[in-house]
Design a protein around this motif. Structure first.
Motif, mmCIF file in Angstrom:
data_model
loop_
_atom_site.group_PDB
_atom_site.id
_atom_site.type_symbol
_atom_site.label_atom_id
_atom_site.label_comp_id
_atom_site.label_asym_id
_atom_site.label_seq_id
_atom_site.Cartn_x
_atom_site.Cartn_y
_atom_site.Cartn_z
ATOM 1 N N PHE A 197 17.064 -27.304 18.542
ATOM 2 C CA PHE A 197 18.498 -27.488 18.770
ATOM 3 C C PHE A 197 18.916 -28.895 18.346
ATOM 4 N N VAL A 198 19.853 -28.941 17.415
ATOM 5 C CA VAL A 198 20.269 -30.214 16.816
ATOM 6 C C VAL A 198 21.614 -30.660 17.388
ATOM 7 N N GLY B 65 27.749 -33.956 20.255
ATOM 8 C CA GLY B 65 28.377 -32.902 19.477
ATOM 9 C C GLY B 65 27.313 -32.005 18.877
ATOM 10 N N VAL B 66 27.627 -30.743 18.755
ATOM 11 C CA VAL B 66 26.720 -29.804 18.088
ATOM 12 C C VAL B 66 27.508 -29.102 16.982
ATOM 13 N N THR C 173 27.062 -26.500 14.993
ATOM 14 C CA THR C 173 26.432 -25.220 14.667
ATOM 15 C C THR C 173 27.259 -24.113 15.307
ATOM 16 N N GLU D 270 10.653 -25.471 23.424
ATOM 17 C CA GLU D 270 11.954 -25.786 22.850
ATOM 18 C C GLU D 270 12.004 -27.263 22.449
ATOM 19 N N THR E 9 14.626 -30.434 20.985
ATOM 20 C CA THR E 9 15.961 -30.921 20.624
ATOM 21 C C THR E 9 15.808 -32.100 19.671
ATOM 22 N N GLN F 55 21.998 -19.818 19.423
ATOM 23 C CA GLN F 55 21.756 -20.614 20.623
ATOM 24 C C GLN F 55 21.888 -22.077 20.229
ATOM 25 N N LEU F 56 22.643 -22.841 21.025
ATOM 26 C CA LEU F 56 23.015 -24.195 20.601
ATOM 27 C C LEU F 56 22.317 -25.295 21.374
ATOM 28 N N VAL F 57 21.941 -25.013 22.595
ATOM 29 C CA VAL F 57 21.281 -26.023 23.427
ATOM 30 C C VAL F 57 20.093 -25.358 24.121
ATOM 31 N N ALA F 58 19.287 -26.148 24.796
ATOM 32 C CA ALA F 58 18.055 -25.637 25.393
ATOM 33 C C ALA F 58 18.346 -24.559 26.437
ATOM 34 N N PRO G 199 13.080 -29.460 27.341
ATOM 35 C CA PRO G 199 12.752 -29.423 25.909
ATOM 36 C C PRO G 199 12.057 -30.715 25.471
#
Lengths: 366, 366
Positions: free
Chosen positions: A118-119, B121-122, B124, A80, A82, B129-132, A47
């Protein structure tokens, strides 16, 4: 300079802190966007990674991050992305996540407007490596890196390194230069080849100006005088006065640049290249509001709390831990009340202009 | 089941919630470690990525994550590792970061013990979808995915889907099955080829048992009866009674497995493969403590607050927003006080045994 407790909405004094910080970020952002065309999207499936170092609640960098995401989407609909917000563990990451996920007031951010973004948050000091090696495409930091990794020593006759002299000043300076090298070396590890690192950091400029010392009263001298007054009056002890110091150091532009301009330094050998460095002054938004409105009491009531928001822990930490917490709070209340009184009496002497060194650094391609 | 407000230290009732949740995680961890030898370190420079979905404060999974990091270090001293903790935005990420960075009590964690481990930390929901894509090597989730993405409808004669019937039950079930597919499809995107996803989720087991219904009083029936009592007594309105429902659904093992065992399903076609699924009961640690100590009052005073910690928002949300907040709080206080009275009177009828479906899922190699 932390905007975490300041609403992004409302006008007048209430939003001045945000506006000032945002102005600095927008200015740094212009440097970034000017270099943007040189960035390449990551090869393979990695990403595109944006990191905001010392992000607080992420509010003031929101426009800049949106702009970056928008630019990447112009180049690729699929890439993608991040976005990683770093700050100390005690930072209010919940506020950050609520804002980014539009839970605070329902207004959409880039995280809703664009897909495949994605955060995340990292609650670890930037004096450590924070993300995987060679994973960051854009690094960004505003008004955060003047905080040292620890308090280097005592300052006998002042509360800030700007008022330190002799060996005491040298101790702070040496510590700060080492800290700066640490910051850069960790970022060198994190940045991908070809990545851009944009920073705006508090500094001492070519005229000797720095935060709160650009003509008129010197803010840190005022802090010191009022703290000294409490010692003279017996409210705090001499030991407490001497134990109080900001864990900060404001470097000159040359000091910021030195590790990057010396080709033999570890920082240069790590692949970091200085592209641009200049100093810039941002006028105090509270003072500007006062000049428009002309109300000394309103100025003092808005200006002193913002100083307090980032300086209070320093004075609390200077007090002896054997004092009950309520007593320590009372002393610090009195201290800022005295500051308020001073501003009301002579508002024209008070202002907290920001003085930054803006830098653009790149990571060499392999 | 959120341990964020529970200290990891201390004995007796105080640590029972943590101990119960940790027992479940350790059990899921055994399934993971049994599959560990099949994992390969990432090709190229990608970090090895561990994600805890619905992590709360990260305390109960700390031993498991440490064990995974240790295992990877046995294979490679250099391999970079990321550990990502996800939860809802309002989760207390500061507590998580303080604990991981050993700021809470100074005891070192894997983040200090091992180098090149990067924690984030995420904030959400795992319904996104949270990560790549293709970036996760080990996914892990315990006692989190029974929370639906929203409240699917009303339940006329109960407060939980376990007591729903007819169309109302069907509405919850359909919603939950769709939510489950959503969860799996997002994880399928996130998992790297060859990755392992280990989950322990609340379920209805082969004997019809579920959380708080394993013989003796049925916890959710008790919730319902006490809430019904408040409606009969006129403390809450009939409309409020009917508006109150947990946004939860407990699936059977077969329902958990269905999207993975049907080769034509979107989940199967996404590359997820079911390796293992079984149900397991974890005895209520509060009840166990009561059986050792024999003090009904102490049992009630420890047991009811833990129920309250994860159920209170449901009952608060059921109340009409036109009631002043203090009035709503008073009603909910009375509700849990009534529950406490009930437990004191007949402690032998109360227990909150956990009933989980444990699953091991892998992502097909390309």
């Amino acid at each position: 300079m932390n905007a975490s407790s300041i609403s992004m909405k409302g006008g007048g004094y209430y939003s001045q802190n945000t506006q000032g910080a945002k102005h600095v970020i927008d200015r740094a952002g212009e440097n970034l966007m000017a270099k943007f065309s040189e960035l390449r999207l990551p090869a393979g499936k990695r990403p595109f990674s944006i990191v905001d170092y010392g992000a607080a609640d992420g509010g003031t960098s929101l426009d800049l991050v949106s702009q970056i995401v928008h630019e990447i989407r112009q180049q690729s609909l699929e890439q993608e992305i991040t976005v990683t917000y770093t700050d100390l563990p005690h930072n209010d990451f919940s506020s950050l996540f609520r804002m980014i996920n539009a839970e605070s007031d329902g207004s959409a951010t880039y995280a809703q407007a664009y897909s495949n973004v994605f955060v995340s948050g990292v609650g670890t000091s930037f004096y450590q490596q924070l993300v995987a090696s060679a994973s960051v495409d854009i690094g960004f930091s505003a008004t955060a890196m003047h905080w040292l990794s620890a308090l280097p020593g005592t300052i006998t006759d002042h509360v800030h390194a700007v008022g330190a002299v002799g060996d005491e000043w040298q101790t702070f300076r040496n510590f700060a230069l080492h800290d700066w090298e640490t910051i850069l070396l960790h970022r060198a590890k994190e940045l991908a080849p070809g990545a851009i690192l944009v920073m705006a950091n508090f500094c001492i400029d070519e005229e000797g100006q720095y935060l709160g010392n650009t003509g008129g009263a010197n803010m840190f001298d005022t802090f010191n005088l009022l703290w000294r007054d409490l010692a003279e009056a017996g409210v705090i002890t001499e030991t407490e006065y001497q134990a109080t110091a900001f864990p900060q150091f404001y470097k000159t532009k040359d000091e910021f640049c030195a590790p990057l301009t010396d080709p033999a330094s570890p920082v240069s050998r790590s692949g970091l290249c200085l592209e641009q460095a200049y100093t810039g002054l941002t006028k105090c938004p509270y003072r500007a509001e006062f000049e428009r409105e002309g109300d000394p009491a309103a100025f003092a009531d808005a200006y002193v709390p913002t100083l307090r928001s980032w300086s209070e822990t320093v004075f609390m930490n200077g007090l002896d831990k054997s004092r009950p917490i309520d007593e320590r709070r009372q002393i610090v209340d009195e201290f800022y009340q005295n500051y308020n009184t001073l501003v009301r009496k002579a508002p024209e002497h008070h202002a907290m202009d920001y003085v930054h060194t803006y830098m653009v650094v790149t990571k060499a391609r392999d």
